[in-house]
Design a protein around this motif. Structure first.
Motif, PDB file in Angstrom:
ATOM      1  N   GLY A 152      25.241  24.514  27.752  1.00 26.21           N
ATOM      2  CA  GLY A 152      25.245  23.671  28.949  1.00 26.21           C
ATOM      3  C   GLY A 152      24.423  22.394  28.840  1.00 26.21           C
ATOM      4  N   THR A 164      29.453  19.013  24.537  1.00 29.59           N
ATOM      5  CA  THR A 164      30.886  18.720  24.563  1.00 29.59           C
ATOM      6  C   THR A 164      31.140  17.406  25.295  1.00 29.59           C
ATOM      7  OG1 THR A 164      31.314  21.078  24.594  1.00 29.59           O
ATOM      8  CG2 THR A 164      33.144  19.663  25.210  1.00 29.59           C
ATOM      9  N   ARG A 219      25.064  23.273  33.780  1.00 25.85           N
ATOM     10  CA  ARG A 219      26.103  24.046  34.453  1.00 25.85           C
ATOM     11  C   ARG A 219      25.564  24.815  35.653  1.00 25.85           C
ATOM     12  NH1 ARG A 219      30.071  26.120  29.684  1.00 25.85           N
ATOM     13  NH2 ARG A 219      29.414  24.531  28.213  1.00 25.85           N
TER      14      ARG A 219
HETATM   15  P1  ADP Z   1      27.726  22.187  26.395  1.00 24.20           P
HETATM   16  O1  ADP Z   1      28.933  21.767  25.641  1.00 24.20           O
HETATM   17  O2  ADP Z   1      26.461  21.729  25.731  1.00 24.20           O
HETATM   18  O3  ADP Z   1      27.670  23.645  26.695  1.00 24.20           O
HETATM   19  P2  ADP Z   1      28.905  20.605  28.483  1.00 24.20           P
HETATM   20  O4  ADP Z   1      29.175  19.365  27.738  1.00 24.20           O
HETATM   21  O5  ADP Z   1      30.043  21.489  28.770  1.00 24.20           O
HETATM   22  O6  ADP Z   1      27.730  21.430  27.796  1.00 24.20           O
HETATM   23  O7  ADP Z   1      28.171  20.178  29.846  1.00 24.20           O
HETATM   24  C1  ADP Z   1      27.873  21.070  30.894  1.00 24.20           C
HETATM   25  C2  ADP Z   1      28.283  20.477  32.245  1.00 24.20           C
HETATM   26  O8  ADP Z   1      27.544  19.315  32.541  1.00 24.20           O
HETATM   27  C3  ADP Z   1      29.735  20.077  32.281  1.00 24.20           C
HETATM   28  O9  ADP Z   1      30.255  20.423  33.546  1.00 24.20           O
HETATM   29  C4  ADP Z   1      29.723  18.578  32.074  1.00 24.20           C
HETATM   30  O10 ADP Z   1      30.818  17.968  32.721  1.00 24.20           O
HETATM   31  C5  ADP Z   1      28.402  18.177  32.685  1.00 24.20           C
HETATM   32  N1  ADP Z   1      27.776  17.109  31.902  1.00 24.20           N
HETATM   33  C6  ADP Z   1      27.172  17.278  30.730  1.00 24.20           C
HETATM   34  N2  ADP Z   1      26.640  16.142  30.247  1.00 24.20           N
HETATM   35  C7  ADP Z   1      26.960  15.204  31.163  1.00 24.20           C
HETATM   36  C8  ADP Z   1      26.681  13.815  31.249  1.00 24.20           C
HETATM   37  N3  ADP Z   1      26.008  13.193  30.290  1.00 24.20           N
HETATM   38  N4  ADP Z   1      27.134  13.151  32.327  1.00 24.20           N
HETATM   39  C9  ADP Z   1      27.828  13.786  33.280  1.00 24.20           C
HETATM   40  N5  ADP Z   1      28.098  15.114  33.259  1.00 24.20           N
HETATM   41  C10 ADP Z   1      27.691  15.811  32.213  1.00 24.20           C
END
Ligand code: ADP
Ligand code: MG
Length: 300
Positions: free
Chosen positions: A163, A167, A299
């Motif tokens: 989270g 990604t 998240r």
């Molecule tokens: P990971 O891949 O590290 O588990 P994610 O990329 O899925 O994390 O991010 C977790 C949540 O936070 C998602 O719902 C994503 O849309 C949101 N999020 C993450 N980074 C950002 C950002 N820089 N700006 C806006 N929303 C983000």
């Protein structure tokens, strides 16, 4: 001669009357006469022309697409003259046209087993409150500057906690690249593997080839899959080999460090093979620059 009474044809005087009535509204009158259509034709379409006029007026007062008052939001009921008839069609308004062209680049971004909303990830929305992202964003800028060089820049291996936004970060880079016309695929790796295995008889080759050759690739959440000899030696190995030989930038996100991933890849249901696992990790090292993203769980 006595004229037959025709139920389907309204009386000409009725048509004239309702048209003239409508034309008491000066703006409506200007609107219809501005269409350059003969009056006798216009008269047959008073009611539809009034609808078109109303929609056109809505557009003049429009602030944003989201507050569109037209019957089909974003579209405007538009008269088109064809000799003695007028046809009407719903045309995208200028704001809708702009939105459609702004989003056209998204076709360059393909998602396999990934949530659709990741297509909206963008540089401008990246969280600015977290200094841990700065070196990665710097690398992205370099990546974009150097992408057209003869030797393509490397992807990144982004390791970090669940989270933290791994990604999202890579998707935002792919989005910017899509705007420059570069195609990419984001693959949720564990599900992609399951799917490949399930469809082994059907579109397996096609899918594998597509992912192998795409200009930019993200293997998302590598290390979260159930590793088997097949997935390691028949899928991941050849996939990375091909991308290495063809200098195709490849990105990874993982909850595991490369050392942990190596351990993970060495143990399959068929036993332990350190050499094969090392070979995979060597390829990943050749393909990428390692980064870590430690940040709070977004998240929650
Ligand atoms: P990971 O891949 O590290 O588990 P994610 O990329 O899925 O994390 O991010 C977790 C949540 O936070 C998602 O719902 C994503 O849309 C949101 N999020 C993450 N980074 C950002 C950002 N820089 N700006 C806006 N929303 C983000
Ligand atoms: Mg993720």
């Amino acid at each position: 001669m006595k004229k037959d009474f025709d139920l389907n044809t309204p009386d000409v005087t009725d048509l004239t009357h309702s048209f003239q009535n409508a034309c008491k509204n000066k703006e409506f009158k200007d609107f219809v006469y501005g269409l350059n259509i003969k009056e006798e034709t216009l008269m047959k379409y008073t009611s539809s022309l009034e609808d078109a006029f109303l929609e056109c007026q809505n557009c003049k007062k429009c602030n944003s697409l989201s507050s569109c008052k037209n019957s089909m939001p974003g579209f405007v009921y538009t008269p088109i003259a064809k000799e003695k008839v007028i046809t009407f069609s719903y045309d995208a308004c200028p704001k809708k046209q702009q939105e459609l062209s702004d989003n056209a680049y998204k076709k360059n971004l393909d998602l396999l087993e990934m949530p659709q909303d990741i297509k909206n990830a963008s540089f401008k929305d990246i969280y600015k409150d977290d200094k841990n992202r700065v070196p990665i964003i710097k690398y992205f800028k370099e990546f974009m500057d150097n992408y057209n060089n003869e030797e393509k820049p490397k992807g990144i291996y982004l390791n970090g906690s669940f989270g933290s936004g791994k990604t999202y970060l890579i998707a935002s880079l792919f989005n910017e690249m899509a705007k420059k016309g570069v195609k990419s695929v984001l693959v949720y790796y564990p599900e992609f593997l399951r799917n490949l295995k399930a469809n082994f008889q059907s579109d397996y080759n096609e899918k594998f080839d597509y992912v192998r050759k795409v200009p930019l690739l993200l293997l998302d959440d590598i290390g979260a899959e159930n590793c088997s000899n097949w997935s390691r030696d028949e899928i991941l190995g050849p996939l990375l080999q091909y991308r290495m030989e063809n200098h195709l930038p490849t990105f990874f996100t993982s909850n595991l460090t490369l050392e942990e991933l190596e351990k993970n890849l060495s143990t399959t249901t068929s036993g332990v093979d350190n050499v094969k696992a090392r070979r995979i990790v060597e390829r990943i090292k050749q393909l990428t620059v390692p980064y870590e993203l430690v940040s709070k769980n977004r998240r929650e």
